[in-house]
Write a protein that holds these residues in place. Sequence first.
Motif, PDB file in Angstrom:
ATOM      1  N   PHE A 234      11.925  -3.648   2.063  1.00 16.25           N
ATOM      2  CA  PHE A 234      11.084  -4.527   2.882  1.00 16.25           C
ATOM      3  C   PHE A 234      11.960  -5.479   3.688  1.00 16.25           C
ATOM      4  N   TRP A 235      13.020  -5.997   3.063  1.00 18.56           N
ATOM      5  CA  TRP A 235      13.932  -6.913   3.770  1.00 18.56           C
ATOM      6  C   TRP A 235      14.665  -6.172   4.883  1.00 18.56           C
ATOM      7  N   VAL A 236      15.115  -4.949   4.600  1.00 20.97           N
ATOM      8  CA  VAL A 236      15.825  -4.163   5.608  1.00 20.97           C
ATOM      9  C   VAL A 236      14.925  -3.874   6.806  1.00 20.97           C
ATOM     10  N   LEU A 237      13.654  -3.573   6.540  1.00 25.74           N
ATOM     11  CA  LEU A 237      12.723  -3.239   7.614  1.00 25.74           C
ATOM     12  C   LEU A 237      12.121  -4.469   8.289  1.00 25.74           C
ATOM     13  N   GLY A 238      12.475  -5.653   7.831  1.00 32.18           N
ATOM     14  CA  GLY A 238      11.985  -6.874   8.462  1.00 32.18           C
ATOM     15  C   GLY A 238      10.560  -7.223   8.111  1.00 32.18           C
ATOM     16  N   VAL A 243      10.653 -10.858  -1.164  1.00 24.01           N
ATOM     17  CA  VAL A 243      10.724 -11.229  -2.577  1.00 24.01           C
ATOM     18  C   VAL A 243       9.342 -11.216  -3.199  1.00 24.01           C
ATOM     19  N   LEU A 244       8.362 -11.746  -2.473  1.00 25.96           N
ATOM     20  CA  LEU A 244       6.986 -11.765  -2.963  1.00 25.96           C
ATOM     21  C   LEU A 244       6.487 -10.355  -3.232  1.00 25.96           C
ATOM     22  N   TRP A 245       6.659  -9.461  -2.264  1.00 24.47           N
ATOM     23  CA  TRP A 245       6.175  -8.091  -2.434  1.00 24.47           C
ATOM     24  C   TRP A 245       7.002  -7.352  -3.476  1.00 24.47           C
ATOM     25  N   GLY A 246       8.280  -7.676  -3.604  1.00 21.75           N
ATOM     26  CA  GLY A 246       9.091  -7.065  -4.642  1.00 21.75           C
ATOM     27  C   GLY A 246       8.605  -7.436  -6.037  1.00 21.75           C
ATOM     28  N   VAL A 247       8.244  -8.713  -6.218  1.00 19.00           N
ATOM     29  CA  VAL A 247       7.712  -9.150  -7.511  1.00 19.00           C
ATOM     30  C   VAL A 247       6.379  -8.471  -7.801  1.00 19.00           C
ATOM     31  N   VAL A 248       5.521  -8.369  -6.774  1.00 15.96           N
ATOM     32  CA  VAL A 248       4.235  -7.685  -6.953  1.00 15.96           C
ATOM     33  C   VAL A 248       4.459  -6.226  -7.359  1.00 15.96           C
ATOM     34  N   MET A 249       5.404  -5.550  -6.706  1.00 10.89           N
ATOM     35  CA  MET A 249       5.689  -4.153  -7.064  1.00 10.89           C
ATOM     36  C   MET A 249       6.239  -4.044  -8.480  1.00 10.89           C
ATOM     37  N   ALA A 250       7.052  -5.015  -8.897  1.00 15.14           N
ATOM     38  CA  ALA A 250       7.589  -4.986 -10.255  1.00 15.14           C
ATOM     39  C   ALA A 250       6.473  -5.118 -11.281  1.00 15.14           C
ATOM     40  N   PHE A 251       5.532  -6.034 -11.041  1.00 11.20           N
ATOM     41  CA  PHE A 251       4.425  -6.209 -11.971  1.00 11.20           C
ATOM     42  C   PHE A 251       3.545  -4.967 -12.021  1.00 11.20           C
ATOM     43  N   LEU A 252       3.253  -4.388 -10.857  1.00 14.42           N
ATOM     44  CA  LEU A 252       2.413  -3.198 -10.827  1.00 14.42           C
ATOM     45  C   LEU A 252       3.111  -2.002 -11.463  1.00 14.42           C
ATOM     46  N   SER A 253       4.441  -1.981 -11.413  1.00  9.25           N
ATOM     47  CA  SER A 253       5.181  -0.886 -12.029  1.00  9.25           C
ATOM     48  C   SER A 253       5.073  -0.906 -13.545  1.00  9.25           C
ATOM     49  N   GLY A 275       2.397   1.885  15.447  1.00 11.70           N
ATOM     50  CA  GLY A 275       3.418   2.375  16.354  1.00 11.70           C
ATOM     51  C   GLY A 275       4.841   2.251  15.874  1.00 11.70           C
ATOM     52  N   ALA A 276       5.066   1.624  14.719  1.00 14.21           N
ATOM     53  CA  ALA A 276       6.433   1.521  14.185  1.00 14.21           C
ATOM     54  C   ALA A 276       6.725   2.781  13.376  1.00 14.21           C
ATOM     55  N   LEU A 277       6.862   3.907  14.099  1.00 12.60           N
ATOM     56  CA  LEU A 277       6.967   5.202  13.431  1.00 12.60           C
ATOM     57  C   LEU A 277       8.228   5.309  12.586  1.00 12.60           C
ATOM     58  N   LEU A 278       9.359   4.867  13.133  1.00 10.69           N
ATOM     59  CA  LEU A 278      10.615   4.988  12.401  1.00 10.69           C
ATOM     60  C   LEU A 278      10.577   4.187  11.101  1.00 10.69           C
ATOM     61  N   LYS A 279      10.086   2.936  11.187  1.00 13.51           N
ATOM     62  CA  LYS A 279      10.005   2.106   9.982  1.00 13.51           C
ATOM     63  C   LYS A 279       9.053   2.720   8.955  1.00 13.51           C
ATOM     64  N   GLY A 280       7.923   3.238   9.428  1.00  9.28           N
ATOM     65  CA  GLY A 280       6.969   3.850   8.512  1.00  9.28           C
ATOM     66  C   GLY A 280       7.543   5.064   7.813  1.00  9.28           C
ATOM     67  N   ILE A 281       8.249   5.902   8.573  1.00  7.66           N
ATOM     68  CA  ILE A 281       8.855   7.108   7.983  1.00  7.66           C
ATOM     69  C   ILE A 281       9.945   6.725   6.987  1.00  7.66           C
ATOM     70  N   VAL A 282      10.770   5.733   7.353  1.00  6.17           N
ATOM     71  CA  VAL A 282      11.830   5.287   6.452  1.00  6.17           C
ATOM     72  C   VAL A 282      11.241   4.734   5.160  1.00  6.17           C
ATOM     73  N   LEU A 283      10.178   3.943   5.283  1.00  6.60           N
ATOM     74  CA  LEU A 283       9.566   3.355   4.085  1.00  6.60           C
ATOM     75  C   LEU A 283       8.967   4.432   3.190  1.00  6.60           C
ATOM     76  N   ILE A 284       8.294   5.422   3.771  1.00  9.74           N
ATOM     77  CA  ILE A 284       7.726   6.509   2.966  1.00  9.74           C
ATOM     78  C   ILE A 284       8.833   7.312   2.286  1.00  9.74           C
ATOM     79  N   ALA A 285       9.895   7.630   3.039  1.00 12.38           N
ATOM     80  CA  ALA A 285      10.999   8.401   2.463  1.00 12.38           C
ATOM     81  C   ALA A 285      11.691   7.620   1.339  1.00 12.38           C
ATOM     82  N   PHE A 286      11.933   6.342   1.572  1.00 14.08           N
ATOM     83  CA  PHE A 286      12.595   5.524   0.557  1.00 14.08           C
ATOM     84  C   PHE A 286      11.683   5.323  -0.653  1.00 14.08           C
ATOM     85  N   GLY A 287      10.394   5.081  -0.394  1.00 13.38           N
ATOM     86  CA  GLY A 287       9.458   4.866  -1.496  1.00 13.38           C
ATOM     87  C   GLY A 287       9.313   6.092  -2.378  1.00 13.38           C
ATOM     88  N   ALA A 288       9.152   7.265  -1.749  1.00 11.42           N
ATOM     89  CA  ALA A 288       8.973   8.493  -2.520  1.00 11.42           C
ATOM     90  C   ALA A 288      10.283   9.006  -3.098  1.00 11.42           C
TER      91      ALA A 288
END
Length: 354
Positions: A234-238, A243-253, A275-288
């Motif tokens: 999330f930080w890399v993609l701006g 940190v907030l979303w990272g903590v939320v993901m940790a709790f949900l994990s 329209g942020a296709l590159l960021k969306g693709i990167v996030l999906i690839a990194f997430g999965a």
Amino acid sequence: MSETTRGGAFQDKAFLVLLVVVSLAFAWIILPFYGAILWATILATVFAPAQRWVLARLPGRPNLAALITFLLIVAIVLLPLAVTAASLVNEATTLYERVQSGELDLGRKLQRILEALPGWASNLLARVGVTDVGDIQQRVVALLKEGSQFFATQAVLVGQGTANLLISLFVMLYLLFFLLRDGGALSKRIKDAVPLASEQKRGLFEKFAVVVRAMIKGTILVAIAQGVLGGFIFWVLGIHAPVLWGVVMAFLSLLPAVGAAVVWFPVALYLLATGALLKGIVLIAFGAGVIGLVDNVLRPYLVGKDTRMPDYVVLISTLGGIAIFGLNGFVVGPLIAAMFIAVWGIASRRNASP
């Protein structure tokens, strides 16, 4: 029955009643600090191998060995936790202020998402009545308002209970040191006092240690790893408030049936829809490819051959523990479930034996 036998039986019953009453009274006294005692016990159990390793290299110096292990826990656990908590509060406050000031226009973002959706998706949303941007925005704002009021109330309570918080922290740190130093002897005394057969006591205490270590290494550490990776991408993609979303993901994990994908996947869809296709693709690839594989790769390595409860038991016991014990329920719930399974396992083996 002789008078001596009857007198001995009465004394045994009287002592048992006294033991129960005194134990309940002691539990009532320490109840306000059960969270501090719980986490001191958990940290001492998890770092007991490290304590033994240090003590083996400092024979005859248990105080110094305990101090070194204590400082290690503070450096790698407590200090990073404090820094993360401070960053979390700061980002959550900033996000709420942006929504309140109108800088973060939720209605406009929702409208852009709806406009970018394909026709079949728009028709599907229209059928279920979620195409009214104004209505959706009102619901989201109402939800944020309720959440902000809740966190504001909690902040006031924390501020009013600062003394209690500091006392609990002191109790945890103080008890942690002595559990590291005297944990082996204390564990032996508790084992000797428990009125069970030696094999049963050994099984229960081993199960407790195994479950605590497996829970910390195989659940909490995996959740932290997924939260750190999620916050990093999330930080890399701006994306705001990583940190907030990272903590939320940790709790949900921590919940087997949920996971970090509940956060990063909708965000990826939003990036693609706007329209942020590159960021969306990167996030999906990194997430999965990275976040999603951490559980399958890291958990077996950390847990090894430690016993693991079924996912449905972990989910139910975690949610029940949170409902009763608050955040401590993340540990208390699965621990109680594990001890429940262990006790009934002993009972079944005992009944099955000739």
